[in-house]
Write a protein that holds these residues in place. Structure first.
Motif, PDB file in Angstrom:
ATOM      1  N   TYR A 167      58.454  22.018  23.671  1.00 57.41           N
ATOM      2  CA  TYR A 167      59.010  22.779  22.944  1.00 57.41           C
ATOM      3  C   TYR A 167      60.272  22.830  23.100  1.00 57.41           C
ATOM      4  O   TYR A 167      60.624  22.903  24.626  1.00 57.41           O
ATOM      5  N   THR A 168      61.076  23.170  21.727  1.00 61.49           N
ATOM      6  CA  THR A 168      62.468  23.671  22.428  1.00 61.49           C
ATOM      7  C   THR A 168      62.602  24.660  21.524  1.00 61.49           C
ATOM      8  O   THR A 168      61.784  24.687  20.304  1.00 61.49           O
ATOM      9  N   TRP A 169      63.850  25.049  20.870  1.00 61.48           N
ATOM     10  CA  TRP A 169      64.320  26.099  19.988  1.00 61.48           C
ATOM     11  C   TRP A 169      64.067  25.124  18.805  1.00 61.48           C
ATOM     12  O   TRP A 169      64.838  23.749  19.075  1.00 61.48           O
ATOM     13  N   HIS A 170      63.325  26.391  17.872  1.00 60.61           N
ATOM     14  CA  HIS A 170      63.356  25.808  16.389  1.00 60.61           C
ATOM     15  C   HIS A 170      65.014  24.999  15.876  1.00 60.61           C
ATOM     16  O   HIS A 170      65.834  26.643  15.950  1.00 60.61           O
ATOM     17  N   ALA A 171      65.123  24.439  14.546  1.00 58.53           N
ATOM     18  CA  ALA A 171      66.074  24.388  14.610  1.00 58.53           C
ATOM     19  C   ALA A 171      67.289  25.439  13.634  1.00 58.53           C
ATOM     20  O   ALA A 171      67.883  25.907  13.263  1.00 58.53           O
ATOM     21  N   VAL A 172      65.996  26.194  12.187  1.00 57.40           N
ATOM     22  CA  VAL A 172      66.238  27.541  12.232  1.00 57.40           C
ATOM     23  C   VAL A 172      65.436  28.812  12.428  1.00 57.40           C
ATOM     24  O   VAL A 172      64.249  29.010  12.382  1.00 57.40           O
ATOM     25  N   ARG A 173      66.069  29.428  13.590  1.00 53.63           N
ATOM     26  CA  ARG A 173      65.665  30.357  14.590  1.00 53.63           C
ATOM     27  C   ARG A 173      65.056  31.739  13.453  1.00 53.63           C
ATOM     28  O   ARG A 173      64.625  32.000  14.420  1.00 53.63           O
ATOM     29  N   HIS A 174      66.031  31.309  12.613  1.00 54.99           N
ATOM     30  CA  HIS A 174      65.055  32.992  11.596  1.00 54.99           C
ATOM     31  C   HIS A 174      63.957  32.715  10.836  1.00 54.99           C
ATOM     32  O   HIS A 174      63.979  33.559  10.811  1.00 54.99           O
ATOM     33  N   GLU A 175      63.487  31.675  10.848  1.00 52.09           N
ATOM     34  CA  GLU A 175      61.983  31.514  10.759  1.00 52.09           C
ATOM     35  C   GLU A 175      61.201  31.338  11.478  1.00 52.09           C
ATOM     36  O   GLU A 175      60.367  31.701  11.486  1.00 52.09           O
ATOM     37  N   ARG A 176      61.238  30.967  12.602  1.00 46.59           N
ATOM     38  CA  ARG A 176      60.428  30.137  13.057  1.00 46.59           C
ATOM     39  C   ARG A 176      60.916  30.535  15.415  1.00 46.59           C
ATOM     40  O   ARG A 176      62.580  29.904  14.597  1.00 46.59           O
ATOM     41  N   LEU A 177      60.966  30.284  16.207  1.00 48.98           N
ATOM     42  CA  LEU A 177      60.933  30.149  17.277  1.00 48.98           C
ATOM     43  C   LEU A 177      61.845  29.175  18.181  1.00 48.98           C
ATOM     44  O   LEU A 177      62.115  28.556  18.863  1.00 48.98           O
ATOM     45  N   PHE A 178      59.989  28.139  17.978  1.00 50.10           N
ATOM     46  CA  PHE A 178      60.022  27.013  18.188  1.00 50.10           C
ATOM     47  C   PHE A 178      59.971  26.171  17.824  1.00 50.10           C
ATOM     48  O   PHE A 178      59.020  26.207  17.068  1.00 50.10           O
ATOM     49  N   GLU A 179      59.795  24.580  17.971  1.00 49.60           N
ATOM     50  CA  GLU A 179      59.650  23.475  17.746  1.00 49.60           C
ATOM     51  C   GLU A 179      58.479  22.632  18.445  1.00 49.60           C
ATOM     52  O   GLU A 179      59.635  22.578  19.716  1.00 49.60           O
ATOM     53  N   ILE A 180      57.509  21.915  18.120  1.00 51.07           N
ATOM     54  CA  ILE A 180      57.202  20.782  19.243  1.00 51.07           C
ATOM     55  C   ILE A 180      57.445  19.976  18.672  1.00 51.07           C
ATOM     56  O   ILE A 180      57.833  19.364  17.915  1.00 51.07           O
ATOM     57  N   VAL A 181      57.900  18.933  20.555  1.00 48.48           N
ATOM     58  CA  VAL A 181      58.605  17.416  19.975  1.00 48.48           C
ATOM     59  C   VAL A 181      58.457  16.871  20.752  1.00 48.48           C
ATOM     60  O   VAL A 181      58.178  15.971  19.634  1.00 48.48           O
ATOM     61  N   ALA A 182      57.486  16.464  21.170  1.00 47.68           N
ATOM     62  CA  ALA A 182      56.118  16.240  21.719  1.00 47.68           C
ATOM     63  C   ALA A 182      54.302  16.180  21.640  1.00 47.68           C
ATOM     64  O   ALA A 182      54.911  17.918  22.517  1.00 47.68           O
ATOM     65  N   GLU A 183      53.518  15.522  21.623  1.00 49.50           N
ATOM     66  CA  GLU A 183      52.070  16.284  22.134  1.00 49.50           C
ATOM     67  C   GLU A 183      51.194  15.734  22.614  1.00 49.50           C
ATOM     68  O   GLU A 183      51.525  14.411  22.622  1.00 49.50           O
ATOM     69  N   ARG A 184      50.343  16.371  23.701  1.00 47.30           N
ATOM     70  CA  ARG A 184      49.638  15.831  24.349  1.00 47.30           C
ATOM     71  C   ARG A 184      48.340  16.205  24.481  1.00 47.30           C
ATOM     72  O   ARG A 184      47.953  17.201  24.346  1.00 47.30           O
ATOM     73  N   ARG A 185      46.996  15.063  24.120  1.00 47.10           N
ATOM     74  CA  ARG A 185      46.139  15.693  23.709  1.00 47.10           C
ATOM     75  C   ARG A 185      45.199  15.969  25.181  1.00 47.10           C
ATOM     76  O   ARG A 185      45.564  15.171  26.053  1.00 47.10           O
ATOM     77  N   LEU A 186      44.043  16.845  25.701  1.00 43.62           N
ATOM     78  CA  LEU A 186      43.531  16.865  26.558  1.00 43.62           C
ATOM     79  C   LEU A 186      42.299  16.292  27.002  1.00 43.62           C
ATOM     80  O   LEU A 186      41.536  16.030  25.628  1.00 43.62           O
ATOM     81  N   GLY A 187      41.899  15.865  28.027  1.00 44.35           N
ATOM     82  CA  GLY A 187      40.410  15.422  28.086  1.00 44.35           C
ATOM     83  C   GLY A 187      40.295  14.166  28.179  1.00 44.35           C
ATOM     84  O   GLY A 187      41.733  13.712  28.606  1.00 44.35           O
TER      85      GLY A 187
END
Length: 187
Positions: A167-187
């Motif tokens: 995660y990092t900061w969302h580009a439009v912080r008044h709407e959301r705080l964070f955004e996902i830039v990469a994701e990994r499934r577990l298991g």
């Protein structure tokens, strides 16, 4: 504006925040898509360093895959700073607390060292933040936030941790705080 923060966390379905009672003035409720449980916080380390930590996570997960974990939420407490100057109102865990403490303890320092060259001095404390006071919240408003938190019953909130995201900061912080830039499934 300061450098954006970076962190690895388990995304959680945050739909439950829409059903919480209204917050006192000068508080911000997390957007449902911002709800997460942090594995390792890198602060303003920058994207390159955060991605280095993600690559290390990938290596470690290949050697020893992280399992899916079921958790449930418990009491909401102030975290970050003192009880009077807290930075977040966060739910601790009921189910899954010991497992997450062990998992965070096993991985956090290596990931943090890869991104920042530092280690964390505090023991793991798995939590799910749901609200933050705004910067100018008065002592009375913060006290109202504590009363709001103490009245919550999140014991019916259950989640399956089945992925890790960078995660990092969302580009439009008044709407959301964070955004996902990469994701990994577990298991």
């Amino acid at each position: 504006m300061p450098r954006p923060n970076w962190f690895l966390a388990f995304p959680i379905d945050g739909a439950f925040v829409r059903e919480l009672p209204p917050l006192p003035p000068h508080f911000r409720l997390f957007h449902p898509d911002d709800v997460h449980l942090t594995l390792a916080f890198f602060g303003g380390s920058g994207e390159e360093n955060a991605r280095r930590a993600l690559a290390l996570f990938d290596e470690r997960a290949k050697q020893k895959p992280l399992p899916n974990l079921d958790v449930s939420l418990a009491e909401v407490v102030p975290l970050g700073g003192s009880r009077r100057s807290y930075t977040a109102l966060s739910a601790l865990l009921a189910q899954g607390r010991a497992e997450l403490c062990a998992l965070i303890g096993e991985h956090r320092d290596a990931l943090l060292a890869a991104a920042t060259g530092r280690r964390e001095a505090r023991p793991p404390k798995p939590h799910v933040s749901v609200a933050r006071p705004r910067g100018r919240a008065s002592e009375a408003q913060r006290a109202a936030g504590l009363a709001w938190a103490e009245a919550l019953d999140l014991s019916g909130v259950h989640a399956r941790l089945d992925r890790v995201a960078l995660y990092t900061w969302h580009a439009v912080r008044h709407e959301r705080l964070f955004e996902i830039v990469a994701e990994r499934r577990l298991g």
